[in-house]
Scaffold this motif. Structure first.
Motif, PDB file in Angstrom:
ATOM      1  N   LEU A  65       0.818  -1.209   0.000  1.00  0.00           N
ATOM      2  CA  LEU A  65       0.000   0.000   0.000  1.00  0.00           C
ATOM      3  C   LEU A  65       0.855   1.264   0.000  1.00  0.00           C
ATOM      4  O   LEU A  65       0.396   2.326  -0.433  1.00  0.00           O
ATOM      5  N   LYS A  66       2.086   1.175   0.474  1.00  0.00           N
ATOM      6  CA  LYS A  66       2.980   2.331   0.454  1.00  0.00           C
ATOM      7  C   LYS A  66       3.318   2.761  -0.966  1.00  0.00           C
ATOM      8  O   LYS A  66       3.724   3.898  -1.192  1.00  0.00           O
ATOM      9  N   ASN A  67       3.142   1.838  -1.910  1.00  0.00           N
ATOM     10  CA  ASN A  67       3.444   2.129  -3.306  1.00  0.00           C
ATOM     11  C   ASN A  67       2.233   2.644  -4.077  1.00  0.00           C
ATOM     12  O   ASN A  67       2.291   2.827  -5.289  1.00  0.00           O
ATOM     13  N   ILE A  68       1.111   2.884  -3.365  1.00  0.00           N
ATOM     14  CA  ILE A  68      -0.126   3.314  -4.016  1.00  0.00           C
ATOM     15  C   ILE A  68      -0.512   4.711  -3.541  1.00  0.00           C
ATOM     16  O   ILE A  68      -0.494   4.997  -2.344  1.00  0.00           O
ATOM     17  N   ALA A  69      -0.835   5.575  -4.488  1.00  0.00           N
ATOM     18  CA  ALA A  69      -1.397   6.891  -4.174  1.00  0.00           C
ATOM     19  C   ALA A  69      -2.871   6.863  -4.539  1.00  0.00           C
ATOM     20  O   ALA A  69      -3.235   6.466  -5.650  1.00  0.00           O
ATOM     21  N   TYR A  70      -3.710   7.275  -3.607  1.00  0.00           N
ATOM     22  CA  TYR A  70      -5.159   7.239  -3.806  1.00  0.00           C
ATOM     23  C   TYR A  70      -5.699   8.655  -3.814  1.00  0.00           C
ATOM     24  O   TYR A  70      -5.525   9.406  -2.852  1.00  0.00           O
ATOM     25  N   GLY A  92       1.488  14.675   1.120  1.00  0.00           N
ATOM     26  CA  GLY A  92       1.835  13.617   0.187  1.00  0.00           C
ATOM     27  C   GLY A  92       3.208  13.014   0.435  1.00  0.00           C
ATOM     28  O   GLY A  92       3.492  11.904  -0.025  1.00  0.00           O
ATOM     29  N   ALA A  93       4.048  13.727   1.158  1.00  0.00           N
ATOM     30  CA  ALA A  93       5.419  13.249   1.401  1.00  0.00           C
ATOM     31  C   ALA A  93       5.594  12.632   2.781  1.00  0.00           C
ATOM     32  O   ALA A  93       6.723  12.330   3.180  1.00  0.00           O
ATOM     33  N   TRP A  94       4.504  12.415   3.512  1.00  0.00           N
ATOM     34  CA  TRP A  94       4.647  12.032   4.919  1.00  0.00           C
ATOM     35  C   TRP A  94       5.361  10.700   5.104  1.00  0.00           C
ATOM     36  O   TRP A  94       6.070  10.494   6.100  1.00  0.00           O
ATOM     37  N   GLN A  95       5.244   9.778   4.136  1.00  0.00           N
ATOM     38  CA  GLN A  95       5.926   8.494   4.296  1.00  0.00           C
ATOM     39  C   GLN A  95       7.441   8.651   4.224  1.00  0.00           C
ATOM     40  O   GLN A  95       8.182   7.823   4.771  1.00  0.00           O
ATOM     41  N   ARG A 143      -0.790  16.806  -4.457  1.00  0.00           N
ATOM     42  CA  ARG A 143      -0.462  15.930  -3.323  1.00  0.00           C
ATOM     43  C   ARG A 143      -0.125  14.526  -3.808  1.00  0.00           C
ATOM     44  O   ARG A 143       0.817  13.893  -3.316  1.00  0.00           O
ATOM     45  N   MET A 144      -0.885  14.039  -4.782  1.00  0.00           N
ATOM     46  CA  MET A 144      -0.617  12.720  -5.338  1.00  0.00           C
ATOM     47  C   MET A 144       0.758  12.676  -6.009  1.00  0.00           C
ATOM     48  O   MET A 144       1.517  11.715  -5.848  1.00  0.00           O
ATOM     49  N   LEU A 145       1.098  13.733  -6.752  1.00  0.00           N
ATOM     50  CA  LEU A 145       2.399  13.778  -7.411  1.00  0.00           C
ATOM     51  C   LEU A 145       3.542  13.760  -6.400  1.00  0.00           C
ATOM     52  O   LEU A 145       4.570  13.108  -6.617  1.00  0.00           O
ATOM     53  N   LEU A 146       3.364  14.479  -5.301  1.00  0.00           N
ATOM     54  CA  LEU A 146       4.413  14.534  -4.283  1.00  0.00           C
ATOM     55  C   LEU A 146       4.631  13.173  -3.647  1.00  0.00           C
ATOM     56  O   LEU A 146       5.744  12.846  -3.236  1.00  0.00           O
ATOM     57  N   GLN A 147       3.599  12.367  -3.586  1.00  0.00           N
ATOM     58  CA  GLN A 147       3.741  11.032  -3.006  1.00  0.00           C
ATOM     59  C   GLN A 147       4.654  10.156  -3.860  1.00  0.00           C
ATOM     60  O   GLN A 147       5.351   9.282  -3.358  1.00  0.00           O
ATOM     61  N   ASN A 148       4.622  10.358  -5.180  1.00  0.00           N
ATOM     62  CA  ASN A 148       5.509   9.651  -6.107  1.00  0.00           C
ATOM     63  C   ASN A 148       5.364   8.133  -5.991  1.00  0.00           C
ATOM     64  O   ASN A 148       6.341   7.392  -5.901  1.00  0.00           O
ATOM     65  N   ALA A 149       4.125   7.663  -5.997  1.00  0.00           N
ATOM     66  CA  ALA A 149       3.850   6.236  -5.892  1.00  0.00           C
ATOM     67  C   ALA A 149       3.908   5.568  -7.258  1.00  0.00           C
ATOM     68  O   ALA A 149       3.859   6.226  -8.299  1.00  0.00           O
ATOM     69  N   GLU A 150       3.984   4.244  -7.244  1.00  0.00           N
ATOM     70  CA  GLU A 150       4.071   3.493  -8.492  1.00  0.00           C
ATOM     71  C   GLU A 150       2.698   3.185  -9.083  1.00  0.00           C
ATOM     72  O   GLU A 150       2.566   2.937 -10.282  1.00  0.00           O
TER      73      GLU A 150
END
Length: 251
Positions: A65-70, A92-95, A143-150
Motif C-alpha cells: 500500500l505504500k506504493n499506491i497513491a489514492y 503527500g510526502a509524509w511516508q 499531493r498525489m504527485l508529491l507522493q511519487n507512488a508506483e
C-alpha cells in the motif's frame, strides 16, 4: 501487476461487487466505467484495503500500500478545514518525512515542482477553503504527485471541473504513465475514455468486459451494463456529442 481474483464485496447485506477477476499490467492507463452504483469506487477502495472483502483476493505482487497513491472524490474531503494549500500538498510526502520533520531543500523543491505541474504556485499560501472546485482538484493532484507512488488510483478525478482543467490534469496523468506508473481511474465521461485511455474495465456489479477500450465500449457490452442510451452512441460513435455526455445521463 495487480491480480484480482474472484473478488466479491458487500455493503451490509447488499452486494457491491460480484466475482470480479482481472489483471492490470504495470504501466497500464486504465479507465473504470459503469452505471451509478456499479461498484467502481468500491473496486478502488478494495485495492486500498479500505473496505472488507467478502471473498476472493487482490495480489499487488512485490508492491504494498505504500506504493499506491489514492486520489479520492473531492466531496469526501472537508473543504473548510483550516489548512493552506502548501500544508495540504505536503502531506503527500509524509511516508518519506513523517509529519513532524521539517522539509529538506529537496522536498521543498519537489513540493514546488508538484504545484507548478498543476499551475497552483500562486495559490500555495491560500486556505483550501478559498479554492474553486477546479483549483481544489488540482491541489489533490499535486499531493498525489508529491507522493511519487508506483500505482495511482483516481476516483472521479475530473468530476465538477471545466474542460481546460480536465485537459491540464489529463496531461499530468499521461506524464505519470509515461514514467512507468500504473494509473487506474474511475471515469464518467466515455468520450474522455475513448480519447485517452487504452484499457477499460466495464463494471456493473459484475465485470462486464475488460481489455482494449475499443473492444469494451461496444453496443453489446454497454447494453449488458445497462447503458441503453450509450449503446446507441457506440454504434454512431457519438460519445463526443455534448448532448450524449455520460454526465448528462439519467441512470
Amino acid at each position: 501487476m495487480i491480480k484480482i481474483k474472484s473478488l466479491s464485496v458487500y455493503y451490509q447485506n447488499n452486494i457491491a461487487l460480484s466475482n470480479i477477476s482481472t489483471t492490470l499490467d504495470d504501466g497500464d492507463l486504465v479507465a473504470i466505467v459503469g452505471p451509478n452504483g456499479a461498484g467502481k469506487s468500491t473496486l478502488l477502495k478494495s485495492i486500498m484495503q479500505q473496505i472488507t472483502i467478502k471473498s476472493g483476493s487482490i495480489d499487488l505482487g512485490d508492491l504494498s500500500l505504500k506504493n499506491i497513491a489514492y486520489l479520492p472524490q473531492s466531496s469526501q474531503i472537508d473543504h473548510t478545514f483550516p489548512i493552506t494549500v502548501t500544508e495540504f500538498v505536503s502531506a503527500g510526502a509524509w511516508q518519506r518525512t513523517s509529519f513532524w520533520r521539517v522539509f529538506s531543500k529537496h522536498e521543498q523543491h519537489l513540493l514546488k515542482q508538484a504545484l507548478a505541474k498543476v499551475d497552483l504556485e500562486d495559490m500555495a499560501g491560500r486556505q483550501i477553503s478559498q479554492l474553486s472546485g477546479g483549483q481544489f482538484q488540482r491541489m489533490l493532484f499535486a499531493r498525489m504527485l508529491l507522493q511519487n507512488a508506483e500505482i495511482l488510483l483516481l476516483d472521479e478525478p475530473f468530476g465538477g471541473v471545466d474542460a481546460q482543467t480536465t485537459e491540464l490534469l489529463m496531461r499530468v496523468v499521461q506524464e505519470c504513465q509515461q514514467q512507468g506508473k500504473t494509473v487506474i481511474a474511475v471515469i464518467h465521461d466515455l468520450a474522455l475514455v475513448q480519447r485517452y485511455f487504452p484499457t477499460t474495465l466495464l463494471v456493473a456489479t459484475n465485470l462486464i468486459a475488460a481489455g482494449k477500450t475499443a473492444d469494451v465500449l461496444t453496443q453489446q457490452y454497454l447494453l449488458q451494463a445497462g447503458y441503453q442510451h450509450f449503446a446507441y452512441c457506440a454504434v454512431h460513435n457519438s460519445f463526443n456529442n455534448p448532448a450524449t455526455s455520460i454526465e448528462k445521463r439519467a441512470s
